[in-house]
Design a protein around this motif. Structure first.
Motif, PDB file in Angstrom:
ATOM      1  N   THR B 283       0.841  -1.204   0.000  1.00  0.00           N
ATOM      2  CA  THR B 283       0.000   0.000   0.000  1.00  0.00           C
ATOM      3  C   THR B 283       0.876   1.254   0.000  1.00  0.00           C
ATOM      4  OG1 THR B 283      -1.671  -1.187   1.274  1.00  0.00           O
ATOM      5  CG2 THR B 283      -1.854   1.212   1.222  1.00  0.00           C
ATOM      6  N   VAL B 284       0.597   2.155  -0.937  1.00  0.00           N
ATOM      7  CA  VAL B 284       1.364   3.405  -1.016  1.00  0.00           C
ATOM      8  C   VAL B 284       0.441   4.581  -0.708  1.00  0.00           C
ATOM      9  CG1 VAL B 284       2.704   4.949  -2.499  1.00  0.00           C
ATOM     10  CG2 VAL B 284       2.951   2.459  -2.737  1.00  0.00           C
ATOM     11  N   ILE B 285       0.821   5.355   0.302  1.00  0.00           N
ATOM     12  CA  ILE B 285       0.096   6.574   0.642  1.00  0.00           C
ATOM     13  C   ILE B 285       1.038   7.741   0.408  1.00  0.00           C
ATOM     14  CG2 ILE B 285      -1.043   7.880   2.493  1.00  0.00           C
ATOM     15  CD1 ILE B 285      -1.708   5.217   3.833  1.00  0.00           C
ATOM     16  N   ALA B 286       0.570   8.768  -0.314  1.00  0.00           N
ATOM     17  CA  ALA B 286       1.437   9.907  -0.589  1.00  0.00           C
ATOM     18  C   ALA B 286       0.792  11.188  -0.096  1.00  0.00           C
ATOM     19  CB  ALA B 286       1.709  10.010  -2.087  1.00  0.00           C
ATOM     20  N   ILE B 287       1.624  12.118   0.334  1.00  0.00           N
ATOM     21  CA  ILE B 287       1.154  13.477   0.610  1.00  0.00           C
ATOM     22  C   ILE B 287       2.012  14.413  -0.225  1.00  0.00           C
ATOM     23  CG2 ILE B 287       0.694  15.252   2.353  1.00  0.00           C
ATOM     24  CD1 ILE B 287       0.743  13.074   4.494  1.00  0.00           C
ATOM     25  N   ASN B 288       1.347  15.244  -1.010  1.00  0.00           N
ATOM     26  CA  ASN B 288       2.087  16.115  -1.921  1.00  0.00           C
ATOM     27  C   ASN B 288       1.265  17.370  -2.218  1.00  0.00           C
ATOM     28  OD1 ASN B 288       4.221  16.834  -3.500  1.00  0.00           O
ATOM     29  ND2 ASN B 288       3.790  15.416  -5.160  1.00  0.00           N
ATOM     30  N   LYS B 289       1.974  18.487  -2.413  1.00  0.00           N
ATOM     31  CA  LYS B 289       1.313  19.747  -2.714  1.00  0.00           C
ATOM     32  C   LYS B 289       0.652  19.735  -4.092  1.00  0.00           C
ATOM     33  CE  LYS B 289       3.193  23.710  -0.300  1.00  0.00           C
ATOM     34  NZ  LYS B 289       4.367  24.529  -0.124  1.00  0.00           N
ATOM     35  N   ASP B 290       1.388  19.195  -5.059  1.00  0.00           N
ATOM     36  CA  ASP B 290       0.957  19.227  -6.458  1.00  0.00           C
ATOM     37  C   ASP B 290      -0.145  18.187  -6.698  1.00  0.00           C
ATOM     38  OD1 ASP B 290       0.622  19.069  -9.153  1.00  0.00           O
ATOM     39  OD2 ASP B 290       2.736  18.759  -9.640  1.00  0.00           O
ATOM     40  N   PRO B 291      -1.376  18.657  -7.042  1.00  0.00           N
ATOM     41  CA  PRO B 291      -2.484  17.703  -7.204  1.00  0.00           C
ATOM     42  C   PRO B 291      -2.307  16.761  -8.395  1.00  0.00           C
ATOM     43  CG  PRO B 291      -3.189  19.928  -7.792  1.00  0.00           C
ATOM     44  CD  PRO B 291      -1.818  20.060  -7.222  1.00  0.00           C
ATOM     45  N   GLU B 292      -1.446  17.122  -9.330  1.00  0.00           N
ATOM     46  CA  GLU B 292      -1.322  16.309 -10.546  1.00  0.00           C
ATOM     47  C   GLU B 292       0.073  15.725 -10.750  1.00  0.00           C
ATOM     48  OE1 GLU B 292      -3.965  15.536 -12.081  1.00  0.00           O
ATOM     49  OE2 GLU B 292      -5.299  17.018 -11.166  1.00  0.00           O
ATOM     50  N   ALA B 293       0.883  15.629  -9.730  1.00  0.00           N
ATOM     51  CA  ALA B 293       2.241  15.091  -9.898  1.00  0.00           C
ATOM     52  C   ALA B 293       2.171  13.616 -10.334  1.00  0.00           C
ATOM     53  CB  ALA B 293       3.020  15.219  -8.593  1.00  0.00           C
ATOM     54  N   PRO B 294       3.180  13.123 -11.063  1.00  0.00           N
ATOM     55  CA  PRO B 294       3.184  11.719 -11.496  1.00  0.00           C
ATOM     56  C   PRO B 294       3.001  10.731 -10.333  1.00  0.00           C
ATOM     57  CG  PRO B 294       5.053  12.901 -12.467  1.00  0.00           C
ATOM     58  CD  PRO B 294       4.379  13.849 -11.528  1.00  0.00           C
ATOM     59  N   MET B 295       3.371  11.151  -9.141  1.00  0.00           N
ATOM     60  CA  MET B 295       3.272  10.284  -7.970  1.00  0.00           C
ATOM     61  C   MET B 295       1.863   9.734  -7.763  1.00  0.00           C
ATOM     62  SD  MET B 295       5.121   8.967  -5.620  1.00  0.00           S
ATOM     63  CE  MET B 295       4.345   7.719  -4.614  1.00  0.00           C
ATOM     64  N   LEU B 296       0.851  10.503  -8.201  1.00  0.00           N
ATOM     65  CA  LEU B 296      -0.544  10.069  -8.085  1.00  0.00           C
ATOM     66  C   LEU B 296      -0.749   8.687  -8.711  1.00  0.00           C
ATOM     67  CD1 LEU B 296      -3.620  10.498  -7.588  1.00  0.00           C
ATOM     68  CD2 LEU B 296      -3.673  11.819  -9.709  1.00  0.00           C
ATOM     69  N   GLU B 297      -0.118   8.480  -9.875  1.00  0.00           N
ATOM     70  CA  GLU B 297      -0.252   7.217 -10.610  1.00  0.00           C
ATOM     71  C   GLU B 297       0.276   6.023  -9.828  1.00  0.00           C
ATOM     72  OE1 GLU B 297      -1.497   6.574 -13.870  1.00  0.00           O
ATOM     73  OE2 GLU B 297      -2.410   8.510 -13.349  1.00  0.00           O
ATOM     74  N   TYR B 298       1.177   6.298  -8.897  1.00  0.00           N
ATOM     75  CA  TYR B 298       1.845   5.212  -8.173  1.00  0.00           C
ATOM     76  C   TYR B 298       1.364   5.108  -6.733  1.00  0.00           C
ATOM     77  CZ  TYR B 298       4.703   5.624 -12.311  1.00  0.00           C
ATOM     78  OH  TYR B 298       5.116   5.677 -13.623  1.00  0.00           O
ATOM     79  N   SER B 299       0.247   5.802  -6.437  1.00  0.00           N
ATOM     80  CA  SER B 299      -0.255   5.825  -5.068  1.00  0.00           C
ATOM     81  C   SER B 299      -1.619   5.150  -4.966  1.00  0.00           C
ATOM     82  CB  SER B 299      -0.425   7.279  -4.592  1.00  0.00           C
ATOM     83  OG  SER B 299       0.770   7.991  -4.724  1.00  0.00           O
ATOM     84  N   ASP B 300      -1.856   4.529  -3.829  1.00  0.00           N
ATOM     85  CA  ASP B 300      -3.210   4.059  -3.542  1.00  0.00           C
ATOM     86  C   ASP B 300      -4.026   5.217  -2.989  1.00  0.00           C
ATOM     87  OD1 ASP B 300      -3.083   1.149  -4.136  1.00  0.00           O
ATOM     88  OD2 ASP B 300      -1.411   1.275  -2.734  1.00  0.00           O
ATOM     89  N   TYR B 301      -3.401   5.972  -2.085  1.00  0.00           N
ATOM     90  CA  TYR B 301      -4.056   7.161  -1.528  1.00  0.00           C
ATOM     91  C   TYR B 301      -3.127   8.333  -1.719  1.00  0.00           C
ATOM     92  CZ  TYR B 301      -6.779   3.458   0.582  1.00  0.00           C
ATOM     93  OH  TYR B 301      -7.545   2.348   0.765  1.00  0.00           O
ATOM     94  N   TYR B 302      -3.664   9.418  -2.257  1.00  0.00           N
ATOM     95  CA  TYR B 302      -2.836  10.570  -2.599  1.00  0.00           C
ATOM     96  C   TYR B 302      -3.464  11.815  -1.990  1.00  0.00           C
ATOM     97  CZ  TYR B 302      -0.045  13.677  -5.612  1.00  0.00           C
ATOM     98  OH  TYR B 302       0.825  14.612  -6.101  1.00  0.00           O
ATOM     99  N   ALA B 303      -2.902  12.263  -0.878  1.00  0.00           N
ATOM    100  CA  ALA B 303      -3.444  13.436  -0.199  1.00  0.00           C
ATOM    101  C   ALA B 303      -2.797  14.690  -0.757  1.00  0.00           C
ATOM    102  CB  ALA B 303      -3.181  13.330   1.304  1.00  0.00           C
TER     103      ALA B 303
END
Lengths: 263, 320
Positions: B283-303
């Motif tokens: 399970t990958v949970i990310a917190i990031n400022k940028d709502p559209e960063a590539p990290m979204l694609e690799y996250s289950d939950y993207y805050a």
């Protein structure tokens, strides 16, 4: 006074911009922006720092197609004294064995060197095999994953090599090759006036196989000891991709809920 | 075809690199299918005691070369010893772990023997003609090249870390101990100092909090969150570059690949070299400022938000 400091350089497509066509099983690099391989930029900066401190001439050597010329001129603008591009159609398809051979031949031809610096690995191939390979062809010692170099006395340098859990300091006799760790320094910006000079007046040396005394059979697909049979796509794992938006308070609440549910 | 497969067993001051054992086990499987033979090659100082147990992980035989100069990896000494052994015994295949030292050694030996070397393979086998076929990942791990050795002996490959599990399925190995007889005055490289910190192997961690550039290199808050989650700390490459954390904690294609149940990724954009290191995380949970960063694609939950505002509140809630 130091003798030549030679830096090997490659141009690589930005990894995030490379497209893989899963139907034709081919890689399309044509839309990707090209750049000097990031670790090679660190190697060039390390070379320029040695030059600033101990003198010597920094010469960049690269093996690739003619369109790499502007990137070599960029290296000149950053402060390199000279640049050589080895360009020959027969080199296409070379694996690390003929690549290291070709670079070693060019380095021998340049001659009179104390130190050869390379990036630790390229951002596209990522093998890290070429640096020790070049040193083997030249019969000189090498040190990989180096983040610092200082000359302690004539003919002897002290280098810092990253190892598991830390680093080691090694003393090495010149001439030697060091592969430079990605990100270990901040590459300088090109000098504006030097850049203009490099673009307008600098004459890049272009060498072919014949200039290096190599036969087409020794390089390219024929000279390689490995061959790529096919390409497979390895799909990234499926992710939920659930976006959580709201106030920091709401987000924290939701994340806490998710984290608790995982235990 | 009875192939003679060698596995270089890496060690440092007597401590065996665990990834070498996984390669032994995989090599034994490959050997059993094709009727081959597996030899572990262990260079070190007073390490013969470690040799018999290597059999349990798959070695039929172990060659130990003992010399004080082999206590830790030394490029010239190791190359010289391996070159001599290979010339004398002519193995068909030589494998090593794709650690810094493994790449350093095989990178040099491949040229000495004018032979093919595959890099950081995630799978290997031997085809009907006795050629080594390996799967070499590239471009962030999403593309795999099927590579075959076509020239030279021994056929070489470095093996990606943590791909093959060490399996204790076999018996003790036959051991042969040789003396190195190395002369230190012949070498041009000499270690004058070594600095090592206690580090943990995060490839084995169950939970990891990963700090990216968005944390500004501030590991205090990251550490607090890690503590309350019972997690270890990892970093992205830029943070290791600026020296905030050692390279051993760097996640991605030039660092560690995680096998964790949970990764909480803070302030990372999701560069290809990084995301290849979290492929195998459950399970990958990310917190990031940028709502559209590539990290979204690799996250289950993207805050989406400011991690310096979110994390303190999150810690509070997790405490409560």
């Amino acid at each position: 006074m130091m003798r030549n400091i030679i830096v090997t350089m490659k141009v690589t497509p930005k990894p995030e911009e490379i497209v893989f066509d899963s139907v034709t099983k081919t890689i399309d690099r044509s839309k990707a922006t090209n750049e000097i391989n990031p670790a090679d930029k660190n190697a060039l900066e390390a070379a320029l720092q040695i030059k600033d401190k101990y003198g010597g001439k920094v010469i960049v050597v690269s093996m690739g197609p003619p369109f790499w010329e502007p990137f070599l001129k960029l290296a000149i603008a950053m402060g390199a004294d000279d640049a050589v591009l080895i360009s020959d159609r027969a080199l296409a398809g070379s694996d690390t064995l003929p690549t290291s051979l070709t670079l070693a031949r060019a380095i021998s031809k340049i001659g009179d060197f104390d130190i050869i610096l390379t990036g630790e690995e390229s951002s596209d191939g990522g093998t890290g095999q070429v640096p020790p390979g070049i040193a083997a062809w030249l019969g000189i010692p090498h040190v990989t994953y180096v983040s610092q170099i200082e000359i302690v006395e004539k003919g002897r340098a002290r280098v810092r090599r990253t190892i598991k859990g830390g680093y080691e300091i090694l003393e090495v006799e010149t001439p030697f090759l060091a592969s430079i760790e990605l990100g270990c320094n901040t590459p300088r910006f090109p000098d504006f006036r030097r850049k203009r000079w490099a673009e307008r007046e600098f004459k890049l040396k272009v060498w072919t196989l014949a200039d290096l005394g190599l036969n087409p059979e020794e390089v390219g697909f024929k000279g390689s000891a490995t061959t790529v049979e096919s390409l497979l796509e390895r799909k990234p794992p499926e992710r939920l991709k659930r976006k959580i938006i709201g106030s920091p308070e709401d987000i924290a609440e939701e994340l806490a809920r998710i984290l608790r549910s995982l235990t | 075809m009875a192939l003679n497969m060698w596995v270089f067993i890496e060690q440092d001051e007597g401590v065996i690199e665990e990834s070498s054992l996984g390669i032994l086990s995989k090599a034994r499987e490959v050997a059993e299918e094709g009727g081959g033979h597996v030899t572990g090659v262990l260079l070190g100082s007073n390490v013969a005691g470690e040799a018999p147990r290597l059999g349990r992980y798959g070695a039929h035989r172990v060659i130990v070369v003992d010399d004080p100069l082999l206590a830790y990896y030394h490029s010239e000494a190791y190359t010289r010893v391996m070159e001599g052994l290979i010339r004398e015994r002519n193995p068909d295949i030589l494998l090593a772990s794709a650690t810094r030292n493994g790449r350093d050694l095989l990178g040099r030996l491949a040229v000495v023997f004018n032979t093919g070397l595959q890099a950081h393979v995630i799978h290997f086998e031997v085809d009907g003609e006795g050629s080594l076929v390996g799967h070499v990942p590239g471009f962030g791990g999403n593309i795999v090249a099927v590579v075959k050795n076509v020239k030279g002996r021994p056929q070489m490959a470095t093996v990606a870390l943590g791909v093959f599990r060490a399996q204790e399925l076999w018996g003790e190995a036959e051991v042969e101990v040789l003396r190195g007889r190395l002369d230190p005055s012949k070498f041009k490289v000499r270690r004058v100092e070594v600095v090592r910190r206690e580090t943990i192997d995060i490839s084995k961690s169950k939970r990891v909090v990963v700090a990216g550039m968005g944390t500004g290199g501030d590991l205090k808050l990251v550490g607090e969150l890690a503590k309350i989650l019972g997690a270890d700390i990892g970093v992205t490459r830029p943070l290791a570059d600026i020296g905030v954390a050692p390279r051993d904690l760097q996640i991605g294609s030039t660092g560690v690949s995680l096998k964790a149940d949970l990764a909480v990724v803070l302030g990372a954009s999701g560069a290809p070299h990084f995301v290849s290191g979290i492929r195998d995380v459950k399970t990958v949970i990310a917190i990031n400022k940028d709502p559209e960063a590539p990290m979204l694609e690799y996250s289950d939950y993207y805050a989406v938000g400011d991690l310096f505002e979110i994390i303190p509140k999150l810690i509070e809630k997790l405490k409560g």
